[in-house]
Design a protein around this motif. Structure first.
Motif: not given
Length: 293
Positions: A13-14, A20, A91, A95, A98, A288, A290
């Motif tokens: 992830y950024t 990204p 990050a 994640a 999500e 952020g 992915r």
């Protein structure tokens, strides 16, 4: 992109960008329960990002975010474990957002408990972390001179209105302010010499800043102790800088700062730093995304 190594799924992830290709990439291992320290270090080194975050179950009694939303988190650079990493926290929070949905999270980090809130923002997820209690300390003149020599800077390259300090909000950062944007843009330093100084002072990065407006800054973070020339977006340093700006009276007690980082590396990102009146802790937020394979 997902990499499977040492029986662990490694997500990418950024942080501090919804693109990204911007911000600072981090590895994220959502289930590191079967990994030892050497495994985590090997995964971080193989991935090559400035940090990779590893989640395990929370310590007993950690709560505040609801069932299943509290975790223990550790951070590894390609060279060593680091005490705290803001961009890897953001990050990881994105994640988890999500998978679990927006809302509050709590991370038990090596430096203390860090609450994080994940919210939807224009169709993307944005995470806001609250730092541990920060502090700011003076730097001996000899150490400032050594840092300048390692960077190839002259004393005249510094902005006298923003004096050198070491700031902490989970990790230690030496704050040096450039007098011009051109000085900040021209970064070519002695990797080993700066790393030696940083190890002696127990620094995670050197935060180089240039003040573009009263609450707008451009920043860069050399990170040789992590085996990385430069960190593209540094949340822990942003939190430390917020404490620095408040301590030195550069901004009001309640303020929102905008930090632009990564532009000179081709990975632009934006870090938002919030200071609240009467509250020592600093909030750092950013988007952020992915990184797909």
């Amino acid at each position: 992109m997902t990499t499977t190594s040492h029986s662990a799924e490694v997500l990418r992830y950024t942080a501090f960008s919804a693109d990204p290709d911007g911000g600072n990439p981090a590895g994220v291992v959502l289930d590191a329960a079967g990994l030892g320290d050497e495994d985590m270090l090997a995964i971080a080194a193989e991935l090559g990002y400035s940090e990779t975050a590893f989640l395990t179950p929370p310590p007993e009694g950690l709560d505040g975010a609801g069932a299943g939303r509290a975790f223990t988190i550790r951070y590894f650079s390609p060279k060593a474990e680091v005490p705290f990493c803001g961009h890897a926290t953001v990050a990881t929070a994105v994640a988890l957002g999500e998978r679990l949905g927006p809302g509050d999270l709590v991370f038990a980090t090596p430096v203390g408990t860090v609450p994080v809130t994940v919210a939807e923002d224009g169709g993307a997820l944005r995470a806001t972390l609250t730092s541990v209690e920060p502090h700011v300390e003076d730097v001996p003149a000899a150490d400032v001179r050594e840092a300048l020599d390692a960077l190839g800077w002259a004393p005249a390259d510094l902005d006298a209105a923003l004096p050198p300090r070491i700031a902490f909000a989970g990790a230690r950062h030496l704050v040096l302010a450039a007098a011009t944007r051109a000085r900040l843009a021209d970064l070519a330093y002695d990797f080993d010499r700066l790393a030696t100084l940083m190890r002696r002072l127990d620094l995670t990065t050197v935060q180089l800043v240039w003040r573009a407006a009263p609450t707008v800054f451009h920043v860069r973070d050399p990170f040789p102790v992590g085996g990385v020339v430069e960190d593209p977006a540094t949340g822990a340093a942003a939190a430390a800088f917020g404490a620095y700006a408040r301590e030195l009276g550069l901004v009001p007690e309640a303020a929102v700062l905008t930090l632009h980082q990564g532009e000179d590396m081709g990975r632009p990102g934006v870090l938002t730093v919030e200071l609240r009146a009467g509250e020592g802790r600093v909030r750092v937020s950013g988007a952020g995304a992915r990184i797909a394979g």
